[in-house]
Design an enzyme around this catalytic site. Structure first.
Site, PDB file in Angstrom:
ATOM      1  N   CYS A 224       0.703   1.632  12.841  1.00 11.31           N
ATOM      2  CA  CYS A 224       1.930   2.274  12.360  1.00 11.31           C
ATOM      3  C   CYS A 224       2.379   3.339  13.353  1.00 11.31           C
ATOM      4  O   CYS A 224       3.501   3.815  13.296  1.00 11.31           O
ATOM      5  CB  CYS A 224       1.697   2.899  10.995  1.00 11.31           C
ATOM      6  SG  CYS A 224       0.798   1.817   9.897  1.00 11.31           S
TER       7      CYS A 224
ATOM      8  N   GLN B 210      -7.984  -0.488   2.866  1.00 10.89           N
ATOM      9  CA  GLN B 210      -8.902  -1.035   3.879  1.00 10.89           C
ATOM     10  C   GLN B 210     -10.266  -1.389   3.299  1.00 10.89           C
ATOM     11  O   GLN B 210     -11.167  -1.794   4.032  1.00 10.89           O
ATOM     12  CB  GLN B 210      -9.051  -0.066   5.058  1.00 10.89           C
ATOM     13  CG  GLN B 210      -7.774   0.131   5.843  1.00 10.89           C
ATOM     14  CD  GLN B 210      -7.336  -1.106   6.642  1.00 10.89           C
ATOM     15  OE1 GLN B 210      -8.098  -2.058   6.810  1.00 10.89           O
ATOM     16  NE2 GLN B 210      -6.108  -1.086   7.135  1.00 10.89           N
TER      17      GLN B 210
ATOM     18  N   SER C  46      -3.284  -3.293  -0.785  1.00  8.81           N
ATOM     19  CA  SER C  46      -2.167  -3.971  -0.123  1.00  8.81           C
ATOM     20  C   SER C  46      -2.563  -5.415   0.165  1.00  8.81           C
ATOM     21  O   SER C  46      -3.660  -5.673   0.680  1.00  8.81           O
ATOM     22  CB  SER C  46      -1.868  -3.245   1.190  1.00  8.81           C
ATOM     23  OG  SER C  46      -0.958  -3.991   1.954  1.00  8.81           O
ATOM     24  N   GLY C  47      -1.671  -6.351  -0.140  1.00  9.53           N
ATOM     25  CA  GLY C  47      -1.981  -7.768   0.038  1.00  9.53           C
ATOM     26  C   GLY C  47      -2.233  -8.173   1.481  1.00  9.53           C
ATOM     27  O   GLY C  47      -3.147  -8.951   1.770  1.00  9.53           O
ATOM     28  N   HIS C  48      -1.450  -7.601   2.412  1.00 10.47           N
ATOM     29  CA  HIS C  48      -1.537  -8.131   3.782  1.00 10.47           C
ATOM     30  C   HIS C  48      -2.736  -7.616   4.563  1.00 10.47           C
ATOM     31  O   HIS C  48      -2.894  -7.908   5.748  1.00 10.47           O
ATOM     32  CB  HIS C  48      -0.229  -7.889   4.550  1.00 10.47           C
ATOM     33  CG  HIS C  48       0.012  -6.493   5.035  1.00 10.47           C
ATOM     34  ND1 HIS C  48      -0.133  -6.162   6.359  1.00 10.47           N
ATOM     35  CD2 HIS C  48       0.395  -5.375   4.401  1.00 10.47           C
ATOM     36  CE1 HIS C  48       0.170  -4.870   6.514  1.00 10.47           C
ATOM     37  NE2 HIS C  48       0.493  -4.385   5.338  1.00 10.47           N
TER      38      HIS C  48
ATOM     39  N   THR D 292      12.461  -7.004 -10.431  1.00  5.76           N
ATOM     40  CA  THR D 292      12.019  -8.380 -10.650  1.00  5.76           C
ATOM     41  C   THR D 292      10.748  -8.657  -9.857  1.00  5.76           C
ATOM     42  O   THR D 292      10.671  -8.340  -8.669  1.00  5.76           O
ATOM     43  CB  THR D 292      13.136  -9.362 -10.222  1.00  5.76           C
ATOM     44  OG1 THR D 292      14.292  -9.051 -10.998  1.00  5.76           O
ATOM     45  CG2 THR D 292      12.744 -10.806 -10.433  1.00  5.76           C
TER      46      THR D 292
ATOM     47  N   GLY E 202       0.804  -1.219   0.000  1.00  2.36           N
ATOM     48  CA  GLY E 202       0.000   0.000   0.000  1.00  2.36           C
ATOM     49  C   GLY E 202       0.836   1.267   0.000  1.00  2.36           C
ATOM     50  O   GLY E 202       0.518   2.238  -0.701  1.00  2.36           O
ATOM     51  N   THR E 203       1.904   1.279   0.780  1.00  2.57           N
ATOM     52  CA  THR E 203       2.716   2.497   0.873  1.00  2.57           C
ATOM     53  C   THR E 203       3.321   2.842  -0.484  1.00  2.57           C
ATOM     54  O   THR E 203       3.263   3.998  -0.927  1.00  2.57           O
ATOM     55  CB  THR E 203       3.832   2.304   1.926  1.00  2.57           C
ATOM     56  OG1 THR E 203       3.209   2.008   3.182  1.00  2.57           O
ATOM     57  CG2 THR E 203       4.698   3.540   2.056  1.00  2.57           C
TER      58      THR E 203
ATOM     59  N   ASN F  40      -8.659   3.308   7.992  1.00  3.43           N
ATOM     60  CA  ASN F  40      -8.053   2.181   8.707  1.00  3.43           C
ATOM     61  C   ASN F  40      -8.372   2.192  10.200  1.00  3.43           C
ATOM     62  O   ASN F  40      -8.385   1.159  10.843  1.00  3.43           O
ATOM     63  CB  ASN F  40      -6.532   2.162   8.503  1.00  3.43           C
ATOM     64  CG  ASN F  40      -5.898   3.524   8.606  1.00  3.43           C
ATOM     65  OD1 ASN F  40      -6.302   4.448   7.902  1.00  3.43           O
ATOM     66  ND2 ASN F  40      -4.917   3.670   9.472  1.00  3.43           N
TER      67      ASN F  40
HETATM   68  N1  PLP Z   1      -3.185   2.738   3.477  1.00  5.27           N
HETATM   69  C1  PLP Z   1      -3.963   2.308   4.480  1.00  5.27           C
HETATM   70  C2  PLP Z   1      -5.355   2.823   4.596  1.00  5.27           C
HETATM   71  C3  PLP Z   1      -3.465   1.391   5.403  1.00  5.27           C
HETATM   72  O1  PLP Z   1      -4.250   0.967   6.398  1.00  5.27           O
HETATM   73  C4  PLP Z   1      -2.132   0.944   5.273  1.00  5.27           C
HETATM   74  C5  PLP Z   1      -1.539   0.037   6.275  1.00  5.27           C
HETATM   75  O2  PLP Z   1      -1.924   0.057   7.435  1.00  5.27           O
HETATM   76  C6  PLP Z   1      -1.365   1.409   4.194  1.00  5.27           C
HETATM   77  C7  PLP Z   1      -1.926   2.318   3.319  1.00  5.27           C
HETATM   78  C8  PLP Z   1       0.037   0.950   3.980  1.00  5.27           C
HETATM   79  O3  PLP Z   1       0.039  -0.346   3.385  1.00  5.27           O
HETATM   80  P1  PLP Z   1       1.337  -1.278   3.496  1.00  5.27           P
HETATM   81  O4  PLP Z   1       1.417  -1.741   4.912  1.00  5.27           O
HETATM   82  O5  PLP Z   1       1.055  -2.401   2.537  1.00  5.27           O
HETATM   83  O6  PLP Z   1       2.498  -0.475   3.076  1.00  5.27           O
END
Ligand code: PLP
Length: 405
Positions: free
Chosen positions: A337, A182, A206-208, A244, A71-72, A154
């Site tokens: 975070c 989210q 974001s996958g996780h 890659t 996501g970042t 989030n």
């Molecule tokens: N955007 C939102 C709304 C999120 O909740 C998060 C992670 O908590 C991110 C971006 C960042 O994603 P990643 O952890 O995959 O970098």
């Protein structure tokens, strides 16, 4: 002690089916998807298939999916890819509109662009945590080039009126990005020309947060949009993202997308009738019935089915998180975070909560694997933990004494 995990917005468990799909790509099928030999082509076919599964989930073209590290990166790619190009002297300064409830992946990227001379407007939410179309309309300028508003928050789970917001951007000629990290796996998303998200140009996942591994993600880039790459190197991802491919991670993300689509079409959470919503509501109602001076942040606004953000006045969220952790329940105070930071949540304070109430707020986020028995166990743990901490709180005692006096 059997632990109970209720912090799915920080990260979701990896589903066994997702792990099984990716497992062969670690050892057996380790080829580089750019190699022309058979092992490379096997990896390439797997990446292509995953891309198709994600495109099916989003109702878009597979060529509009760019694989990223999460996501970042996707958020940074959207903002910097559009706005950080050097400007010739005298050229118009671009304007970005975002909001004060965004994840730091967007907020800090916006602040960085601002430091580079881009004009940025940060919209405030309503008390319910919503960014309104009126607020966006009022902030639009002739030089607005990009609007970036998240799909679901989030911390509170509040779902933004993205279709309306994106339509406003489109009508003024600005592009629209949404951080859908989210929302993925929780909400149906339709980016097709007739879909609700038809005016969205860029979308991050974001996958996780959707039962795939950490370090995986995508940015949807609508075909008409030209983004400058932020990574320079090989010609991967149609020259949009050098590096890659993380084949195993991509395969896992594809499988997670397939499973998400299956759940969402079998049990549509957009109308609020899911099993997960029922579990979440049962937990909220149980807590509200047993604990005084508490409430739900974002109540009344549409929210994702799994998320509950609650305040317990006279309690430090950090202390409550630790007390519950010791009892085997994993939850979070504000966003993960920021854990370790003593600042109150920027999301909650921008909704108008006092710093004290924001510091007294916790986030409970359920996963698809959460059971009714776990909800009952959490209900047996949370009210007594709050009561114990309030017994130690000078403010709670003071108000008791005042009430007696
Ligand atoms: N955007 C939102 C709304 C999120 O909740 C998060 C992670 O908590 C991110 C971006 C960042 O994603 P990643 O952890 O995959 O970098």
């Amino acid at each position: 002690m059997q632990r109970i995990y209720m912090d799915a917005n920080a990260t979701t468990p990896l589903l066994p089916a997702v792990f099984e799909a990716m497992r062969p790509f670690w050892i057996e099928h380790f080829g580089n998807a750019s190699s022309i030999h058979q092992q490379g082509q096997y990896a390439r076919a797997a990446v292509d298939q995953a891309r198709e599964s994600i495109a099916t989930m989003l109702h878009c073209r597979s060529s509009e999916i760019v694989f990223t590290s999460g996501g970042t990166e996707s958020d940074n790619f959207a903002l910097f890819g559009l706005l950080s190009a050097p400007r010739p002297a005298g050229a118009e300064i671009p304007h970005l509109i975002t909001s004060n409830i965004e994840h730091h992946a967007v907020l800090h990227a916006a602040q960085h662009l601002e430091a580079q001379g881009i004009e940025v407007t940060y919209l405030d939410p309503t008390a319910q945590g919503l960014i309104t179309p009126q607020a966006l309309q009022a902030a639009i300028r002739p030089n607005t080039k990009l609007v970036s508003i998240m799909l679901a928050n989030n911390e509170t789970g509040v779902i933004q009126p993205i279709a309306e917001l994106a339509a406003i951007a489109k009508a003024t000629g600005a592009l629209f990005h949404t951080d859908a990290v989210q929302g993925a796996g929780k909400l149906l998303m339709d980016l097709s020309p007739k879909g609700a998200l038809k005016d969205v140009d860029l979308l991050s996942i974001s996958g996780h947060k959707m039962y795939a591994p950490k370090g995986t993600g995508i940015l949807f880039v609508r075909r008409s949009v030209r983004l400058a790459p932020i990574f320079h190197g090989g010609t991967h991802e149609r020259q949009r993202r050098a590096g890659t491919e993380n084949v195993a991670g991509i395969v896992a993300l594809g499988k997670a997308a397939e499973l998400a689509q299956q759940w969402l079409t079998e049990d549509n959470p957009n109308d609020g009738r899911t099993h997960l919503t029922q579990l979440r509501d049962r937990l909220e109602q149980g807590i509200l019935a047993q604990v005084e001076e508490c409430g739900v942040n974002g109540a009344g606004a549409p929210r994702t089915s799994n998320t509950s953000n609650l305040y317990f006045d006279h309690v430090e969220a950090e202390a409550l998180v630790i007390a519950l952790d010791l009892k085997g329940l994993s939850i979070s105070g504000g966003s993960a975070c920021q854990s370790g930071a003593t600042e109150p949540s920027h999301v909650l304070t921008s909704m108008g909560l006092s710093p004290a109430r924001a510091r007294a707020s916790i986030r409970i986020s359920l996963s698809r694997l959460t059971t009714e028995a776990e909800i009952d166990a959490a209900l047996a743990l949370i009210p007594p933990a709050v009561a114990r901490l309030r017994d130690l709180s000078p403010t709670y005692k003071k108000s008791d004494t005042l009430a007696v006096a």
